[in-house]
Scaffold this motif. Structure first.
Motif, PDB file in Angstrom:
ATOM      1  N   SER A   1      -7.358   2.627   2.018  1.00 54.61           N
ATOM      2  CA  SER A   1      -5.876   2.483   1.774  1.00 54.61           C
ATOM      3  C   SER A   1      -5.709   2.334  -0.033  1.00 54.61           C
ATOM      4  O   SER A   1      -6.993   1.893  -0.554  1.00 54.61           O
ATOM      5  CB  SER A   1      -5.249   1.254   2.209  1.00 54.61           C
ATOM      6  OG  SER A   1      -6.027   0.067   1.996  1.00 54.61           O
TER       7      SER A   1
ATOM      8  N   GLN B   1       1.013  -1.028  -0.088  1.00 57.27           N
ATOM      9  CA  GLN B   1       0.040   0.022  -0.079  1.00 57.27           C
ATOM     10  C   GLN B   1       0.863   1.531  -0.023  1.00 57.27           C
ATOM     11  O   GLN B   1       1.625   1.454   0.916  1.00 57.27           O
ATOM     12  CB  GLN B   1      -0.843  -0.124   1.186  1.00 57.27           C
ATOM     13  CG  GLN B   1      -1.750  -1.367   1.464  1.00 57.27           C
ATOM     14  CD  GLN B   1      -2.793  -1.409   0.039  1.00 57.27           C
ATOM     15  OE1 GLN B   1      -3.578  -0.633   0.047  1.00 57.27           O
ATOM     16  NE2 GLN B   1      -2.832  -2.460  -0.210  1.00 57.27           N
TER      17      GLN B   1
ATOM     18  N   VAL C   1      -2.055   5.012   3.327  1.00 56.93           N
ATOM     19  CA  VAL C   1      -3.020   4.265   4.122  1.00 56.93           C
ATOM     20  C   VAL C   1      -3.614   5.451   5.086  1.00 56.93           C
ATOM     21  O   VAL C   1      -2.720   6.145   5.724  1.00 56.93           O
ATOM     22  CB  VAL C   1      -2.390   3.336   4.889  1.00 56.93           C
ATOM     23  CG1 VAL C   1      -3.462   2.860   6.033  1.00 56.93           C
ATOM     24  CG2 VAL C   1      -1.829   2.187   4.004  1.00 56.93           C
TER      25      VAL C   1
ATOM     26  N   ALA D   1      -3.556   0.942  -3.073  1.00 58.55           N
ATOM     27  CA  ALA D   1      -2.486  -0.070  -3.358  1.00 58.55           C
ATOM     28  C   ALA D   1      -1.347   0.451  -4.480  1.00 58.55           C
ATOM     29  O   ALA D   1      -1.603   1.319  -5.271  1.00 58.55           O
ATOM     30  CB  ALA D   1      -3.198  -1.232  -4.138  1.00 58.55           C
TER      31      ALA D   1
END
Length: 250
Positions: free
Chosen positions: A39, A12, A15, A41
Motif C-alpha cells: 500500500s 492510503q 492498495v 500512503a
C-alpha cells in the motif's frame, strides 16, 4: 508503534492485495508478480526498485490500470480497478491518476503552458488558477510557459511533464524512470520538484527507478525480486539503497 503500523493507520491512496500477473501459457508462463501485498500512503513519496526482471514495471502498470492483473485486487482510493471496463479505466486514469514517463511525451506544436493544461482541456475542466500558479512556481517554469518543447532543455521538458501531472490534482502520480533521459543535474532538479510537491502540495507519488540516488529522494523504498516484495527502507540514503540492491542481486 512500528513504521508499518503507522502507515496502516494513515490514509492510503493505493492498495494492492494478493496481486499476481502471469504472462503466457503452459511451459512459456512467466510469473511477473507473485502475490504482492503493498500500500502507498497518501501524501508520501515511494520508490519501487529491484533487479532487472523483478516485476517493478509490471507492478506499476497494474497499480495504474495500464495493465490488468491475473488475480488479486488494486484500489485507487475507494475504487477497485478489478472489473472496470476500458471506458471506466480511461475515466479513472483521467480523473485520479497523473503520469510522468522517461520520455517526456509533450506535444511539439504546443507551448509549455498548453501542454500543462492539455489534460484538463481533454477532460473539459478548468484549471484552478491558484494551483496552476503554485505548481508553476514549484517547478520554476514561469519564464518558459510560452516556449515549445524544442526550445526547452531536457530538464525543462520533464518539469513541464511534472507540472502537467500535478495540475489536475490527481489522487496519485506514477513516475516511470522520470530521470532516465536526464543528466545528473537536471535529474536532481526534477526529483527535488517531485519531493516538494509531496511536502507542499500533499501529492502522493509512486516512482519506479533503478537509480539509488533517485530513490533516496523518496520517503520509502520498496524492493521486489522475482515478482515478490522482499524488503523496504524508510528514510533511505543512496548507500542504504545500494546496499539493499546488492544483497538482492547477490
Amino acid at each position: 508503534m512500528t513504521i508499518t503500523e503507522t502507515r496502516r493507520q494513515a490514509p492510503q491512496s493505493v492498495v494492492a492485495r494478493a496481486l499476481t500477473k502471469v504472462y503466457g501459457q503452459g511451459d512459456a508462463q512467466v510469473h511477473a508478480l507473485r502475490g504482492v501485498d503493498v500500500s502507498f500512503a497518501t501524501g508520501a513519496f515511494t520508490a519501487i526498485m529491484g533487479p532487472s526482471g523483478s516485476g517493478k514495471s509490471t507492478l506499476m502498470h497494474c497499480l495504474a490500470g495500464l495493465d490488468s492483473s491475473t488475480s488479486g485486487s488494486v484500489h485507487i482510493g475507494d475504487v477497485e480497478l478489478t472489473g472496470l471496463n476500458d471506458k471506466q479505466l480511461t475515466l479513472l486514469r483521467r480523473e485520479r491518476i497523473g503520469f510522468i514517463f522517461q520520455a517526456f511525451n509533450l506535444l511539439p506544436t504546443l507551448t509549455a503552458e498548453q501542454n500543462i493544461r492539455l489534460p484538463l482541456e481533454i477532460a473539459g475542466r478548468q484549471a484552478d488558477q491558484m494551483l496552476f500558479d503554485r505548481v508553476i512556481e514549484t517547478v520554476g517554469l514561469r519564464d518558459r510557459l510560452g516556449h515549445k518543447p524544442t526550445e526547452l532543455s531536457g530538464g525543462q521538458q520533464q518539469r513541464v511533464a511534472v507540472a502537467r501531472a500535478l495540475i489536475s490534482k490527481p489522487q496519485v502520480i506514477f513516475a516511470d524512470e522520470p530521470t532516465g533521459n536526464l543528466d545528473s543535474r537536471s535529474g536532481a532538479e526534477v526529483l527535488s520538484f517531485l519531493r516538494t510537491s509531496v511536502r507542499e502540495l500533499g501529492q502522493t507519488i509512486v516512482m519506479v527507478t533503478h537509480d539509488p540516488v533517485a530513490a533516496a529522494y523518496a520517503d520509502r523504498v520498496i524492493f521486489l525480486r522475482d515478482g515478490m516484495l522482499v524488503s523496504e527502507l524508510a528514510q533511505p540514503s543512496p548507500q542504504s539503497v545500494l546496499d539493499t540492491l546488492m544483497k538482492l542481486e547477490g
